[in-house]
Every structure is written in C-alpha cells, then in structure tokens.
Design an enzyme around this catalytic site. Sequence first.
Site, short mmCIF file in Angstrom:
data_model
loop_
_atom_site.label_atom_id
_atom_site.label_comp_id
_atom_site.label_asym_id
_atom_site.label_seq_id
_atom_site.Cartn_x
_atom_site.Cartn_y
_atom_site.Cartn_z
N LEU A 1 161.10 87.58 19.21
CA LEU A 1 162.22 88.47 19.55
C LEU A 1 162.45 89.55 18.51
O LEU A 1 162.95 90.63 18.83
CB LEU A 1 163.51 87.65 19.70
CG LEU A 1 163.55 86.63 20.84
CD1 LEU A 1 164.85 85.83 20.78
CD2 LEU A 1 163.41 87.33 22.19
N GLY A 2 162.11 89.27 17.27
CA GLY A 2 162.33 90.26 16.22
C GLY A 2 161.91 89.72 14.87
O GLY A 2 161.67 88.51 14.70
N GLY B 1 162.32 86.34 7.78
CA GLY B 1 161.72 85.50 8.80
C GLY B 1 161.56 86.17 10.14
O GLY B 1 161.85 87.36 10.31
N ASP C 1 174.80 93.71 5.03
CA ASP C 1 173.69 94.34 5.75
C ASP C 1 174.11 94.68 7.18
O ASP C 1 173.42 94.35 8.14
CB ASP C 1 172.46 93.43 5.75
CG ASP C 1 171.18 94.20 6.05
OD1 ASP C 1 171.18 95.44 5.93
OD2 ASP C 1 170.18 93.57 6.42
N VAL D 1 162.17 85.76 14.43
CA VAL D 1 163.03 85.13 15.44
C VAL D 1 162.25 84.96 16.73
O VAL D 1 161.60 85.90 17.21
CB VAL D 1 164.30 85.97 15.70
CG1 VAL D 1 165.19 85.27 16.72
CG2 VAL D 1 165.06 86.19 14.40
N GLY E 1 162.62 90.06 10.46
CA GLY E 1 163.48 90.50 9.37
C GLY E 1 162.82 90.21 8.05
O GLY E 1 161.70 89.68 7.99
N LYS F 1 165.29 81.22 14.41
CA LYS F 1 164.85 82.02 13.27
C LYS F 1 164.07 81.13 12.31
O LYS F 1 164.59 80.15 11.78
CB LYS F 1 166.05 82.62 12.55
CG LYS F 1 165.68 83.48 11.34
CD LYS F 1 166.93 84.08 10.70
CE LYS F 1 166.55 84.93 9.50
NZ LYS F 1 167.75 85.51 8.85
#
Length: 725
Positions: free
Chosen positions: A445-446, A451, A564, A453, A448, A468
């Site tokens: 999904l994404g 880590g 953030d 996700v 960062g 995550k």
Amino acid sequence: MATPGSHVAPFISFVFTVFLTFDTAKAQSNVTRGSSLRPTGAITSWLSPSGLYAFGFYPQTGGYAVGIYVAGIAERTVVWTAGRDNLPLSNNTTLRFTTDGRLVVDQTQGQQISISGTGGASIASMQDSGNFVLYDSDRRTVLWQSFDHPTDTLLAGQRLLAGQALFSSVSKADDSIGIFKLRMQTDGNLVQYPNSAFEDASVNAYYALGTVGTGPNVTLNLDSDGFLYLLQNSTFYIRNLTQEGYPRENVIFRMKIDVDGIFRLYSYNLSTRGQNESVIWSSSGNKCTGLGLCGVNGYCQVWHDAARCTCLPGFDFVNPAVWSLGCQRNYTAETCKIDDKGTSLQITIFLNARWEDAAYAIPEASTEEACSLACLNDCNCEAALFTAQSCKLQRLHTIMMWRSQVWAYRKISEHVSIKLFEDVGPRAFSYAELERTTDGFKEELGRGSFGIVYKGIIQSSMKMVAVKKLKKELAQEGEKEFQTEMKVIGRTHHRNLTRLLGYCCEGPERLLVFEYMTRGSLADILFDSKRKPCWTERIKMAIDIAHGIFYLHEECETPIIHCDIKPQNILMDEYGCAKISDFGLAKLLEHDQTRTSTFIRGTRGYVAPEWHKKLPVTVKVDVYSFGVVLFEILCCRRKLDNSLPSNEIILEDWVYECYETDQLLKLVDDEDVDRRTLDRMIKIGFWCIQEEPSLRPSMKKVVLMLEGTVNIPVPPNPTSFFSVV
C-alpha cells in the site's frame, strides 16, 4: 443550498413524484376536530396530500403503535412514534383529534396518552414533508408539530435542537425506547451514549463528532439532498457529516439511529418501487460499536458484516431475541471447596470486548499469574482484571463486556467458572498470522522511512487491515520506533486518528496492524486523483486534520507532537473522513514538559524553521506543518512544483502574491468556492506558518478559526523564510 461559508440558512425544497397503488384522490390533507382512528377500523391513518406519508396506527410486536410512516412504498418505514413508553397498544385503542383541539390516544380502562399537550388547535394536517402539524383557527400559526419532537429519525427539513436526543428502538418490530441515544448537546457536540448510562459523561460516550465548545444553539440538520450538517443559530455553518449533491427528485432521505446504536443516512428512490432503501452514510463501520449492545456478561463480534452477540462460557441469554438484556448463569457458582477432580487453566481470547471496572479488591500482584492465583484463592472472586501490573478482583455478575479486548482464563472443572484479564492495548498477533493475513505480504500500500505497509484481510471477521512491517536493517531504531508507536497509538482514540488494531513483536519482526483506509492518502486524492475534491470536501478535510492534531496536543493523556504532518500521513476512509496516521516520529511530552530539543525530524518542505535553527521544539512545529498542508488542500497541488512558472513554484510564495494582489480565486479551479471562506482559510494558513513559533496559534485556536467562531486578524508577511525548504 448555501455553501458552508455563506452563513445563510439553507432553503429546503421538496419535489416528489410518487407512484402509488391506491387512489390518491382519497388522500386526506386536513383533519378536523372530532376525527378519530382505530387500528382495526375502515380507516387506520390520515394521509398526506400525495399519499406519501401517513399518520395513524401500524402493527407492533404484541399489538399496535401510533406514528408516522412512509405509506407510498411497498415496505412500511416508520419515521416517528408517539408514546413510546406505552407500547404496545391494544386493538381497542382510539386515536382522536378532540373537539377542544388536542391530539390524544384513548386506551382501555380510561387511560389516555396526550400527544400534543394543550389544546386549541382547529385543523390538523399530515404533510408531504413527513411532518404532522396542528394549526390554530387562522390556519397559519403552528401550535404543535411532530418535527419539533423527533423520536429516532430526522427527515429532510427537520433538525435536532440543542439539548434534544434521538433514542433507538428496542428492535425492528418494537418501537419502544431502546438502549442507545444520539444527543445534540448544549455545548455544540454531537455525542452517542448508551441510554442505560447513569449520566451523559464522556467516559460513557462511544461516538462524538468533536465539536464541543462551538457554542450554544447548535442544531443537527438534514437537507433534501442528503446533506447532514451542524448549524449555529440556524445560519452559521459548523460541521458537515455528509456531502451535499445527492439527487432530490423522486428521492427521500432519512437519518435514523438504528437498533444497533449506529445512526445512518438512508435514501429511497421513489421511481423504483419495491427496492429496499440504500445506506449512503453511517456514523461507524463497526457493527459492534454500540456500547452495551450485548448486555451483561455478553460480548460482540462482527460475523459476515453483521453484529453477533455471544454469552460467556457458562452463561445463556436472558432473552435470545433481545441481546441487550445480557446473559445469566447456566450453572451453580463454585464454593471454596476443592473437589477431587482438581482444576486446570487454559487461555481463551475474547475479541471486541472490554470489562467494566467494578473491582471489590486490589491485591498485591504484579503479574498475570499472580493475579490469577489471587483470584483462585479468593472465595468471592469470579473475574480478575490485570492491566499495567495492576490486579483487580471482581464478581462476575456485575460485569458488562463492551469494546476492546479481553484475555479469558477458564477453569475446567465439574462446574464452569471464568477468570478474566484485561489487556487495554491492541491485540497481539503472531508473525504467521500476519503473513496469512497479507497473503505473504503480497499487496503493498505504501512505503515510509521505517517500513512498508501491506494490505491484509483478517479471515475470522473478513475485515480489511493495513499491516506496517518495520525494516529489519533499522532494527535498533525500528525497535524504538515500534515501542513509540505502540505507546502513542495504543492510548489514542479519536475519529480523526487511525486506529491501531494490533501488533507483532516476534524475534526480529516488528509489525503494526491498523484499520484499513479505503480511499488511500490525502496525497493520492489531492495530487494523483483524476477527480479533485470539491470545495466543501476540502474544507472538511482541513477541519478533520485540525481536530486530530488538537486532540494529540491537548486532549491525550500524554501530549503528543506528531512531527511529520504531511498529506502522505493523512489517510481517508470511505466516508471522506480524514485521519492522521504514522506516529513513528511522534515525540511524547511529559505533563510538566512543553518543549524538547532533538535532531531534525519530519519531511523536507513541512518542517518548521526552528528545526533548522536547532531551537527548542514545541507543539508549534505541527501547527507550521498544518499550515503548509492547508495550502496544499485549498489549491490541490504540491508545496513545490518545478513544472510551473517561476513565481508559482513555491506554493506559499504564490499564495501570498495572490493574497497581496487580491487575486485569491487564481489559486483554485472550483466554481463553487466561497470567496469569504477562501480568504479566511488563507489567513489561517499564514498565521500557522509564521517563522516565530510564538506567533503561531495553538491548534485549539486553529480549529476555532477554521470553524468560523473567532475573528482572524490580518497576518504578518511570512514569506521572508520560504527559501528554507
């Protein structure tokens, strides 16, 4: 329909094209004094002019009820009920519009239920809006109307006044007052409570809109295009729950607090008779969210997208048809005498449940095992709750199981008894479970800095989640990151924050399990989506985010600096609600500490100037980041875009240039933009990104400014430091 910033009371219009199977010529619009109805008579109701709505008798479990229902559709839909404390009514009951102008229900043995209070009405009318009205002799002055006394439903054009509440029904077949209520509080907050709660205190709430402090005279309103929103003094927009723009013609809308405690917005298309209503919005997607849904000694689980109540082992439902009555023992409680068969312990996990704290003793026991032993050695103990090295002993019959999670220790012997321990944090998963949940970490999904996700599905409930997985190469920092997220998210509960459902801490593996956000991130919607959010949606996003940050700063048990805030860390659910995620960079503050110095955190372009100057960092760094995000939301573009002309590359520079030259409409491409609201939002953004932290408002002040409850002075020019990105 007025835009939120126009401060004009919405004009409600109704357009109905009703297709009826009976002769509308017989429909009655006016009811004269002396008229009456019987549940088994030739005429059981008074119809509106088109025959869409009816006021009169309808079937109820064990008898009848008097109320208003939609008569122009195949499946009767009740929208208002009289005398809910007196149901069911017998077949000998009479509904009368008396000769002295009162509306009453006469029961057997001379008992009478007054519906309209004092008399004096000359004409009664069932209207096509769903409102039943009593007029005086001039037929213009309204003496009483059902719209002023809502029961469990709001119709288009109706509102819930400050201090009023909607109460759920007992069941779909019994419209007596049930166990949940939705209250429009006098402090401006819309809150749901169990009706059985001793008082409407925040500790008893299971839903809150978060508009507390917006002032008196706030009302919940439903428009004829499905727009559900809050107004102050009937003119000043406060908050919208749904988006306007649904079709009006041949459609009726109603909002109802259902039997399960969730309030939903329904639509019915009159041109497609025979089809059921559609749910177009609900206050919660969790069918077990209603506090106390399963009653004493019962717990709730979602099964095939429906709530299902189950009794604890050793208990049966008092009434299987009414879960809220709870569960009672099906065994004789054990005494202190130990039989020859002995006892043993095993662990059972109860999901979606939480124990009410009703301890009679708190022994010295710092571990679960010691707490269990203390309970086993106490003749009065039937449940032991263990939380954060605190042991509490309880009698089982006083317990109510609600949401969260419980570890249950079951004693296996001739008679069943139960020992329970509470874990107030999220659920612990094994790595193997999460590997199955994500199908081998298949769908990403994404990503960062700490880590990746993945999308997953918990098989037992078929609930979608986001998992995550922290990077192994960041083991040392990852462990600290993991512990921070666990401590922070595990203690936060707010509609504008993502919810942590569970975690895994197995060997070198560190994973977090979050609720799944169906619409992705705010960055996806603002920058990558073909359909940009409309002006109303943008304003709602900004207000949602501000409420989430305000909660972190001032309403958490321990104040939190997120550090953030950016569009990639704002997730959107299926109802368009913005939720702040990724607390991995959060900095916790002690109660007596408001400033902290540390290395630069956050994302380039969103960090406040004090990070670069190595100055003490406060909650004002989040205010700065919010200001940048606010400009991105309003303009639907990134903070930096090198593809644009040189004077537009840096968003803040361009916004200030347009502000100075009074050309703010150049910033947006939406025809529905309200100029005054845009001006207010831009000024809020400039105050948030002031270089001097002390000049930036608190997030509480930001929320008030966004919602239009305080004046906004002209901000100083903040552009002198925009080159620091």
